[in-house]
Design a protein around this motif. Structure first.
Motif, PDB file in Angstrom:
ATOM      1  N   TYR A 232      -5.437  -1.476 -19.561  1.00  0.00           N
ATOM      2  CA  TYR A 232      -6.445  -1.175 -18.569  1.00  0.00           C
ATOM      3  C   TYR A 232      -6.281  -1.950 -17.373  1.00  0.00           C
ATOM      4  O   TYR A 232      -6.995  -2.532 -16.542  1.00  0.00           O
ATOM      5  CB  TYR A 232      -7.901  -1.190 -18.904  1.00  0.00           C
ATOM      6  N   LEU A 233      -4.708  -2.129 -16.946  1.00  0.00           N
ATOM      7  CA  LEU A 233      -4.244  -2.630 -15.790  1.00  0.00           C
ATOM      8  C   LEU A 233      -3.721  -1.459 -14.895  1.00  0.00           C
ATOM      9  O   LEU A 233      -3.330  -0.398 -15.280  1.00  0.00           O
ATOM     10  CB  LEU A 233      -3.069  -3.470 -16.306  1.00  0.00           C
ATOM     11  N   LEU A 234      -3.440  -1.917 -13.781  1.00  0.00           N
ATOM     12  CA  LEU A 234      -3.027  -0.892 -12.625  1.00  0.00           C
ATOM     13  C   LEU A 234      -1.455  -0.632 -12.749  1.00  0.00           C
ATOM     14  O   LEU A 234      -0.874  -1.899 -12.915  1.00  0.00           O
ATOM     15  CB  LEU A 234      -3.384  -1.054 -11.334  1.00  0.00           C
ATOM     16  N   ALA A 235      -1.029   0.343 -12.936  1.00  0.00           N
ATOM     17  CA  ALA A 235       0.457   0.778 -12.725  1.00  0.00           C
ATOM     18  C   ALA A 235       0.595   1.363 -11.317  1.00  0.00           C
ATOM     19  O   ALA A 235      -0.107   2.559 -11.213  1.00  0.00           O
ATOM     20  CB  ALA A 235       1.066   1.408 -13.671  1.00  0.00           C
ATOM     21  N   PHE A 236       1.634   0.998 -10.428  1.00  0.00           N
ATOM     22  CA  PHE A 236       1.592   1.705  -9.057  1.00  0.00           C
ATOM     23  C   PHE A 236       3.012   1.623  -8.578  1.00  0.00           C
ATOM     24  O   PHE A 236       3.792   0.802  -8.770  1.00  0.00           O
ATOM     25  CB  PHE A 236       0.465   1.045  -8.215  1.00  0.00           C
ATOM     26  N   THR A 237       3.171   2.515  -7.662  1.00  0.00           N
ATOM     27  CA  THR A 237       4.346   2.577  -6.883  1.00  0.00           C
ATOM     28  C   THR A 237       4.165   2.076  -5.534  1.00  0.00           C
ATOM     29  O   THR A 237       3.051   2.477  -4.834  1.00  0.00           O
ATOM     30  CB  THR A 237       4.960   4.012  -6.731  1.00  0.00           C
ATOM     31  N   LEU A 238       5.183   1.233  -4.996  1.00  0.00           N
ATOM     32  CA  LEU A 238       4.890   0.563  -3.659  1.00  0.00           C
ATOM     33  C   LEU A 238       6.339   0.461  -2.873  1.00  0.00           C
ATOM     34  O   LEU A 238       7.220   0.094  -3.149  1.00  0.00           O
ATOM     35  CB  LEU A 238       4.659  -0.915  -3.956  1.00  0.00           C
ATOM     36  N   PRO A 239       6.066   0.714  -1.674  1.00  0.00           N
ATOM     37  CA  PRO A 239       7.357   0.593  -0.547  1.00  0.00           C
ATOM     38  C   PRO A 239       7.590  -0.803  -0.759  1.00  0.00           C
ATOM     39  O   PRO A 239       6.711  -1.477  -0.645  1.00  0.00           O
ATOM     40  CB  PRO A 239       6.721   1.008   0.801  1.00  0.00           C
TER      41      PRO A 239
ATOM     42  N   ALA B 291     -12.455   8.045   3.404  1.00  0.00           N
ATOM     43  CA  ALA B 291     -11.913   9.526   3.067  1.00  0.00           C
ATOM     44  C   ALA B 291     -10.268   9.194   3.512  1.00  0.00           C
ATOM     45  O   ALA B 291     -10.009   8.458   4.422  1.00  0.00           O
ATOM     46  CB  ALA B 291     -12.420  10.206   4.189  1.00  0.00           C
ATOM     47  N   GLY B 292      -9.629   9.709   2.590  1.00  0.00           N
ATOM     48  CA  GLY B 292      -8.190   9.749   2.747  1.00  0.00           C
ATOM     49  C   GLY B 292      -7.624   8.652   2.164  1.00  0.00           C
ATOM     50  O   GLY B 292      -6.112   8.548   2.401  1.00  0.00           O
ATOM     51  N   GLN B 293      -8.257   7.560   1.607  1.00  0.00           N
ATOM     52  CA  GLN B 293      -7.619   6.412   1.380  1.00  0.00           C
ATOM     53  C   GLN B 293      -7.470   6.134  -0.150  1.00  0.00           C
ATOM     54  O   GLN B 293      -7.058   5.142  -0.621  1.00  0.00           O
ATOM     55  CB  GLN B 293      -8.260   5.204   1.920  1.00  0.00           C
ATOM     56  N   ALA B 294      -8.051   7.040  -1.049  1.00  0.00           N
ATOM     57  CA  ALA B 294      -7.904   7.175  -2.348  1.00  0.00           C
ATOM     58  C   ALA B 294      -6.487   6.993  -2.924  1.00  0.00           C
ATOM     59  O   ALA B 294      -5.482   7.843  -2.420  1.00  0.00           O
ATOM     60  CB  ALA B 294      -8.782   8.344  -3.194  1.00  0.00           C
ATOM     61  N   LEU B 295      -6.383   6.466  -3.845  1.00  0.00           N
ATOM     62  CA  LEU B 295      -4.851   6.210  -4.625  1.00  0.00           C
ATOM     63  C   LEU B 295      -4.810   7.482  -5.464  1.00  0.00           C
ATOM     64  O   LEU B 295      -5.820   7.535  -6.236  1.00  0.00           O
ATOM     65  CB  LEU B 295      -4.774   4.785  -5.066  1.00  0.00           C
ATOM     66  N   THR B 296      -3.921   8.204  -5.509  1.00  0.00           N
ATOM     67  CA  THR B 296      -3.572   9.327  -6.529  1.00  0.00           C
ATOM     68  C   THR B 296      -2.124   9.222  -7.075  1.00  0.00           C
ATOM     69  O   THR B 296      -1.588   8.382  -7.035  1.00  0.00           O
ATOM     70  CB  THR B 296      -3.796  10.730  -5.890  1.00  0.00           C
TER      71      THR B 296
ATOM     72  N   GLU C 118      -8.578  -2.056  -4.348  1.00  0.00           N
ATOM     73  CA  GLU C 118      -8.968  -1.828  -3.126  1.00  0.00           C
ATOM     74  C   GLU C 118      -7.693  -2.438  -1.998  1.00  0.00           C
ATOM     75  O   GLU C 118      -7.616  -1.797  -0.939  1.00  0.00           O
ATOM     76  CB  GLU C 118     -10.136  -2.689  -2.804  1.00  0.00           C
ATOM     77  N   ALA C 119      -7.212  -3.631  -2.557  1.00  0.00           N
ATOM     78  CA  ALA C 119      -6.049  -4.141  -1.857  1.00  0.00           C
ATOM     79  C   ALA C 119      -5.094  -3.303  -1.670  1.00  0.00           C
ATOM     80  O   ALA C 119      -4.053  -3.586  -0.886  1.00  0.00           O
ATOM     81  CB  ALA C 119      -5.830  -5.617  -2.351  1.00  0.00           C
ATOM     82  N   LEU C 120      -4.609  -2.529  -2.701  1.00  0.00           N
ATOM     83  CA  LEU C 120      -3.464  -1.383  -2.377  1.00  0.00           C
ATOM     84  C   LEU C 120      -3.961  -0.235  -1.664  1.00  0.00           C
ATOM     85  O   LEU C 120      -2.947   0.580  -1.425  1.00  0.00           O
ATOM     86  CB  LEU C 120      -3.282  -0.753  -3.788  1.00  0.00           C
ATOM     87  N   ARG C 121      -5.222   0.004  -1.164  1.00  0.00           N
ATOM     88  CA  ARG C 121      -5.332   1.052  -0.069  1.00  0.00           C
ATOM     89  C   ARG C 121      -4.439   1.068   1.221  1.00  0.00           C
ATOM     90  O   ARG C 121      -4.289  -0.056   1.725  1.00  0.00           O
ATOM     91  CB  ARG C 121      -6.815   0.860   0.448  1.00  0.00           C
ATOM     92  N   GLY C 122      -3.884   2.148   1.515  1.00  0.00           N
ATOM     93  CA  GLY C 122      -2.688   2.207   2.485  1.00  0.00           C
ATOM     94  C   GLY C 122      -1.445   1.222   2.208  1.00  0.00           C
ATOM     95  O   GLY C 122      -0.593   1.410   3.365  1.00  0.00           O
ATOM     96  N   ARG C 123      -1.348   0.846   1.131  1.00  0.00           N
ATOM     97  CA  ARG C 123      -0.061   0.285   0.735  1.00  0.00           C
ATOM     98  C   ARG C 123       0.505   0.835  -0.295  1.00  0.00           C
ATOM     99  O   ARG C 123       1.917   1.368  -0.099  1.00  0.00           O
ATOM    100  CB  ARG C 123      -0.419  -1.375   0.386  1.00  0.00           C
ATOM    101  N   ALA C 124      -0.071   1.047  -1.619  1.00  0.00           N
ATOM    102  CA  ALA C 124       0.632   1.692  -2.857  1.00  0.00           C
ATOM    103  C   ALA C 124       0.695   3.227  -2.341  1.00  0.00           C
ATOM    104  O   ALA C 124      -0.114   3.612  -1.797  1.00  0.00           O
ATOM    105  CB  ALA C 124      -0.220   1.369  -3.944  1.00  0.00           C
TER     106      ALA C 124
ATOM    107  N   ALA D 289     -10.850   1.765 -10.284  1.00  0.00           N
ATOM    108  CA  ALA D 289      -9.821   0.752  -9.754  1.00  0.00           C
ATOM    109  C   ALA D 289      -8.502   1.463  -9.514  1.00  0.00           C
ATOM    110  O   ALA D 289      -7.938   1.328  -8.510  1.00  0.00           O
ATOM    111  CB  ALA D 289      -9.583  -0.459 -10.598  1.00  0.00           C
ATOM    112  N   ALA D 290      -8.149   2.409 -10.565  1.00  0.00           N
ATOM    113  CA  ALA D 290      -7.067   3.212 -10.185  1.00  0.00           C
ATOM    114  C   ALA D 290      -6.936   4.145  -9.055  1.00  0.00           C
ATOM    115  O   ALA D 290      -6.112   4.349  -8.436  1.00  0.00           O
ATOM    116  CB  ALA D 290      -6.488   4.121 -11.440  1.00  0.00           C
ATOM    117  N   MET D 291      -8.163   4.487  -8.322  1.00  0.00           N
ATOM    118  CA  MET D 291      -8.429   5.366  -7.443  1.00  0.00           C
ATOM    119  C   MET D 291      -8.689   4.455  -5.910  1.00  0.00           C
ATOM    120  O   MET D 291      -8.545   5.089  -5.020  1.00  0.00           O
ATOM    121  CB  MET D 291      -9.462   6.466  -7.522  1.00  0.00           C
ATOM    122  N   ALA D 292      -8.507   3.155  -6.272  1.00  0.00           N
ATOM    123  CA  ALA D 292      -8.933   2.228  -5.068  1.00  0.00           C
ATOM    124  C   ALA D 292     -10.302   2.529  -4.523  1.00  0.00           C
ATOM    125  O   ALA D 292     -10.707   2.212  -3.436  1.00  0.00           O
ATOM    126  CB  ALA D 292      -7.889   2.484  -3.902  1.00  0.00           C
ATOM    127  N   ALA D 293     -11.313   2.810  -5.466  1.00  0.00           N
ATOM    128  CA  ALA D 293     -12.657   2.971  -5.152  1.00  0.00           C
ATOM    129  C   ALA D 293     -13.449   1.803  -5.364  1.00  0.00           C
ATOM    130  O   ALA D 293     -13.267   1.197  -6.387  1.00  0.00           O
ATOM    131  CB  ALA D 293     -13.037   4.218  -6.070  1.00  0.00           C
TER     132      ALA D 293
END
Length: 319
Positions: A265-272, A141-146, A201-207, A78-82
């Motif tokens: 086991y929740l996501l922490a993320f940075t977001l514009p 490809a190229g959309q994994a969150l890191t 998956e919803a955070l792909r291309g956003r976070a 989930a953390a990697m948007a996979a």
């Protein structure tokens, strides 16, 4: 007495989650599993080890342990948007107890079906109880969150109320009792965490960066800060504390669990900031709790913006 291969065939190869299909061309029962990814997708892989007496108490319910072992490993996908594919299990057992194995396999299978994960194979050995789960997922490809994409001006967000896993620990260890509704809620969060696969998956291309909170919010945010070369600021007043944790432990201890307890086991993320309104409108569970600044490290601040000294940031095995 069951031998190694009879044990695998009886308790694991026959489970519903062991069937091939989708990306799994060949699953459990051979020397290797075979996976076929769609064109343009990358394979995400992560391994977690759980040791009796360290990650879970000796003598715990094997059904709950089976659920927890797979859930905490799948959270990394989930953390990697996979999107989930499957997992392998290396299981070290002090003895081949049929009752224990039956309940463990049942819990594992239930969580696998809930997470759309297939059992691909693994290994069994004799020794002190230890579980190693390796999970596999796929991401365009190229959309994994890191962890290395956070930028000054981004928001720092989490995917739910914090501190429930850590607040449950006194109940898990039998050190404390609680009202049934409170106990049931917290114990469910500890033993059956729900990997936030759909949110990832919803955070792909956003976070801009993400991880899952396993060792404590402050400690894990430190990984993003270090990898991204930025400073993360957590605002104390915006922490989403668990009402159940507050009811059991009081506000101060519930806050400590939220900041440094781990096992969320929740996501922490940075977001514009521009990405937040659409995600909230879509109903995703997002709590902005701070911001990203130029600098380094992680800071907890009060309503006046003054930094609060923190002595414990999270769990570490060799600290």
């Amino acid at each position: 007495m069951l031998g190694e291969f009879e044990l695998i065939r009886h308790y694991f190869a026959a489970a519903a989650c062991a069937r091939s299909g989708g990306e799994v061309v060949l699953g459990i029962g051979d020397d290797c599993a075979l996976l076929q990814l769609p064109p343009g997708e990358q394979l995400a892989v992560s391994t977690d080890t759980l040791v009796a007496g360290v990650h879970f108490p000796d003598g715990c319910d094997p059904f709950l342990l089976g659920q927890r072992a797979l859930a905490v490993a799948t959270s990394d996908l989930a953390a990697m948007a996979a999107a989930p594919i499957g997992f392998t299990l290396a299981l070290t057992l002090p003895s081949a107890d049929p009752l224990w194995l039956g309940e463990f396999a049942r819990g594992l299978d239930e969580m696998a079906l809930a997470c759309s994960m297939r059992l691909l194979g693994g290994d069994t050995t004799c020794g002190p109880l230890c579980l190693t789960v390796t999970v596999f997922g796929r991401v365009p490809a190229g959309q994994a969150l890191t962890r290395h994409g956070a930028r000054p001006g981004d928001l720092l967000c989490v995917g739910g109320v914090l501190g429930e896993g850590a607040a449950a620990l006194p109940l898990v260890l039998g050190e404390q009792k609680a009202e049934p509704a409170v106990a049931e809620h917290l114990l469910a969060r500890y033993w059956s965490p729900e990997p936030q696969l759909a949110l990832g998956e919803a955070l792909r291309g956003r976070a801009s960066a993400a991880l899952d909170i396993s060792d404590g919010l402050l400690a894990d945010c430190g990984h993003i800060a270090r990898a991204s070369g930025v400073r993360l600021v957590v605002e104390q007043s915006r922490l989403p504390l668990s009402p159940a944790a507050v009811a059991l432990l009081g506000t101060a201890e519930a806050e400590r669990c939220a900041l440094a307890g781990g096992d969320d086991y929740l996501l922490a993320f940075t977001l514009p900031p521009a990405e937040l309104p659409a995600l909230l409108e879509a109903g995703w569970p997002l709590w902005p709790i701070g911001r990203v600044e130029a600098g380094q490290g992680v800071a907890l601040v009060d309503t006046a913006g003054d930094e609060i000294r923190v002595t414990a940031h999270g769990y570490t095995h060799f600290g």
